[in-house]
Design a protein around this motif. Structure first.
Motif, short mmCIF file in Angstrom:
data_model
loop_
_atom_site.label_atom_id
_atom_site.label_comp_id
_atom_site.label_asym_id
_atom_site.label_seq_id
_atom_site.Cartn_x
_atom_site.Cartn_y
_atom_site.Cartn_z
N ARG A 182 -1.07 -16.94 5.38
CA ARG A 182 0.28 -17.02 5.94
C ARG A 182 0.27 -17.30 7.43
O ARG A 182 1.09 -18.08 7.92
N PHE A 183 -0.62 -16.68 8.17
CA PHE A 183 -0.65 -16.84 9.62
C PHE A 183 -1.84 -17.72 10.03
O PHE A 183 -1.94 -18.85 9.61
N LYS A 184 -2.73 -17.19 10.84
CA LYS A 184 -3.91 -17.91 11.29
C LYS A 184 -5.14 -17.05 11.11
O LYS A 184 -5.04 -15.84 10.90
N LEU A 185 -6.30 -17.66 11.25
CA LEU A 185 -7.55 -16.93 11.09
C LEU A 185 -7.69 -15.85 12.18
O LEU A 185 -8.17 -14.76 11.91
N THR A 186 -7.24 -16.18 13.40
CA THR A 186 -7.34 -15.18 14.47
C THR A 186 -6.48 -13.97 14.16
O THR A 186 -6.86 -12.83 14.47
N MET A 187 -5.32 -14.18 13.57
CA MET A 187 -4.45 -13.07 13.19
C MET A 187 -5.05 -12.28 12.04
O MET A 187 -4.93 -11.05 11.99
N LEU A 226 -2.08 1.11 4.73
CA LEU A 226 -0.81 0.48 4.35
C LEU A 226 0.13 0.36 5.56
O LEU A 226 0.74 -0.69 5.78
N LEU A 227 0.26 1.43 6.33
CA LEU A 227 1.10 1.39 7.53
C LEU A 227 0.57 0.36 8.54
O LEU A 227 1.35 -0.33 9.21
N THR A 228 -0.75 0.28 8.64
CA THR A 228 -1.35 -0.70 9.54
C THR A 228 -1.02 -2.13 9.09
O THR A 228 -0.71 -2.99 9.92
N ALA A 229 -1.07 -2.36 7.78
CA ALA A 229 -0.75 -3.69 7.26
C ALA A 229 0.71 -4.06 7.55
O ALA A 229 1.01 -5.18 7.97
N ILE A 230 1.60 -3.10 7.35
CA ILE A 230 3.02 -3.36 7.61
C ILE A 230 3.26 -3.60 9.10
O ILE A 230 3.98 -4.51 9.50
N GLY A 231 2.63 -2.75 9.92
CA GLY A 231 2.81 -2.87 11.37
C GLY A 231 2.28 -4.18 11.92
O GLY A 231 2.91 -4.80 12.79
N THR A 232 1.14 -4.63 11.43
CA THR A 232 0.60 -5.91 11.90
C THR A 232 1.47 -7.08 11.44
O THR A 232 1.51 -8.12 12.12
N LEU A 235 4.07 -7.26 14.12
CA LEU A 235 3.49 -7.74 15.38
C LEU A 235 3.18 -9.23 15.33
O LEU A 235 3.61 -10.00 16.21
N PHE A 236 2.46 -9.67 14.32
CA PHE A 236 2.02 -11.07 14.29
C PHE A 236 3.16 -12.01 13.91
O PHE A 236 3.09 -13.21 14.22
N ASP A 237 4.17 -11.50 13.23
CA ASP A 237 5.34 -12.34 12.97
C ASP A 237 6.06 -12.66 14.27
O ASP A 237 6.53 -13.78 14.48
N ARG A 238 6.11 -11.67 15.16
CA ARG A 238 6.70 -11.91 16.48
C ARG A 238 5.84 -12.88 17.30
O ARG A 238 6.37 -13.74 18.02
N ALA A 243 5.46 -18.07 19.71
CA ALA A 243 4.63 -19.25 19.98
C ALA A 243 5.38 -20.55 19.66
O ALA A 243 5.14 -21.58 20.31
N LYS A 244 6.29 -20.49 18.67
CA LYS A 244 7.05 -21.69 18.30
C LYS A 244 8.26 -21.91 19.20
O LYS A 244 8.85 -22.99 19.18
#
Length: 346
Positions: A182-187, A226-232, A235-238, A243-244
């Motif tokens: 969905r995002f990038k390899l760095t994310m 699970l909370l970490t997955a939701i939180g990231t 973060l990465f959606d923002r 970036a766009k």
């Protein structure tokens, strides 16, 4: 939330803090593995202990306290001390029957417990001889048996630990794959680091604080991931949206990450704080009705440590470290997009 505090500039500080927490937690756990009851402070359904059970029948209810006094004297003579005791008893006519159970640390030597048990049986065997009451012509008889037991709380729970570890590893793997697509390899790498880091901090704090650890900890370890997955995701959606945005075209990797972390700060703080608040309320309510407050300590403190680990990891550590990942990714992309143009000009 707007702030002048630049997370990207504090990466080394957060790495040092996390390293210290993990190192001290591992050191405390290793030491306790040899001098205490284990790497963690196992409690609840995972508690390992040794016990002495004394069953008695007497014709006088007052003899119930006498039985306990006999046991305590035998323990003192043997050089052992119990940390918890419980008694059960009922009266039927002129006869009182009951049972005492004394719990000892798992590290107490069985030889000492057996010495105490033999002493208890010897004393009560002597008292069990019938004595005629001259006034009432009633026999006051104490009949009792004492026995020692060893309870290994971890025995049989290896399968639960193994299944829990597999489930958590599966969530981390799926989290990485989803972000890579969905995002990038760095994310995806940032998300993987966040999962491993928060879980490591969670485990280290359990070892360091010595809170009771039971089977509920598997649930909170999974909840940490699970909370970490939701939180990231927030973060990465923002990061992707910023970036766009053409308004942020001049922002570098560090500035863009700091801006995204600031915008996702409230939601990533809200989740762990709510769970911690619920854990405190549940602990208070459960303590009122529970037979022992210790029984509800493991899930309550497990939830709080889970929230602390996720809050620190999502709000501070992950954005700071990811800024370097993004910078490396941006530099790589920039260098490889210039190469074709240079070749064409030649």
């Amino acid at each position: 939330m707007k702030t002048d505090f630049k997370l990207s500039s504090k990466m080394h500080l957060f790495i040092i803090i996390s390293s210290i927490i993990i190192a001290i937690g591992a050191a405390v756990g290793t030491i306790c593995q040899f001098v205490a009851n284990g790497y963690f402070n196992y409690g609840a359904d995972w508690e390992s202990y040794k016990s002495v059970t004394v069953s008695y029948v007497s014709a006088d209810f007052a003899d119930k306290n006498e039985v306990k006094e006999i046991c305590e004297k035998a323990f003192a003579d043997a050089g052992v001390s119990y940390y918890y005791s419980v008694s059960f008893g009922e009266k039927s006519g002129n006869t009182v029957g009951g049972e005492y159970t004394f719990k000892f640390n798992y590290s107490v030597k069985e030889e000492k417990l057996q010495t105490a048990v033999n002493a208890i049986n010897a004393v009560i065997a002597d008292k069990s001889k019938p004595n005629a009451d001259e006034d009432n012509n009633v026999e006051s008889v104490i009949m009792s048996t004492a026995s020692a037991h060893t309870v290994d709380g971890l025995n049989g729970n290896g399968k639960a630990l193994w299944r829990g570890a597999v489930a958590i590893a599966s969530v981390i793997a799926l989290h990485f794959i989803y972000f890579a697509v969905r995002f990038k390899l760095t994310m995806a790498l940032g998300a993987l680091l966040a999962d491993v880091h928060n879980l490591a901090v969670f485990v280290s704090l359990l070892s360091l604080t010595r809170v009771p650890v039971g089977s509920s900890i598997i649930t909170f370890a999974a909840l940490t991931v699970l909370l970490t997955a939701i939180g990231t995701c927030f973060l990465f959606d923002r990061v992707r949206k910023n970036a766009k945005d053409e308004a942020n075209a001049k922002l570098g990797a560090f500035e863009l990450t700091d801006k995204s972390a600031s915008e996702s700060f409230k939601i990533n703080l809200f989740m762990p704080v709510c769970i911690a608040a619920v854990a405190v309320v549940v602990f208070v309510l459960a303590s009122i009705s529970a037979m022992s407050v210790i029984a509800v300590l493991a899930p309550a403190f497990g939830a709080i440590i889970c929230c602390v680990s996720c809050g620190y990891g999502l709000l501070l550590f992950t954005p700071a470290v990811y800024s370097r990942f993004k910078q490396i990714g941006d530099n790589y992309k920039q260098n490889h997009t210039r190469a074709p143009k240079e070749n064409v000009s030649k």
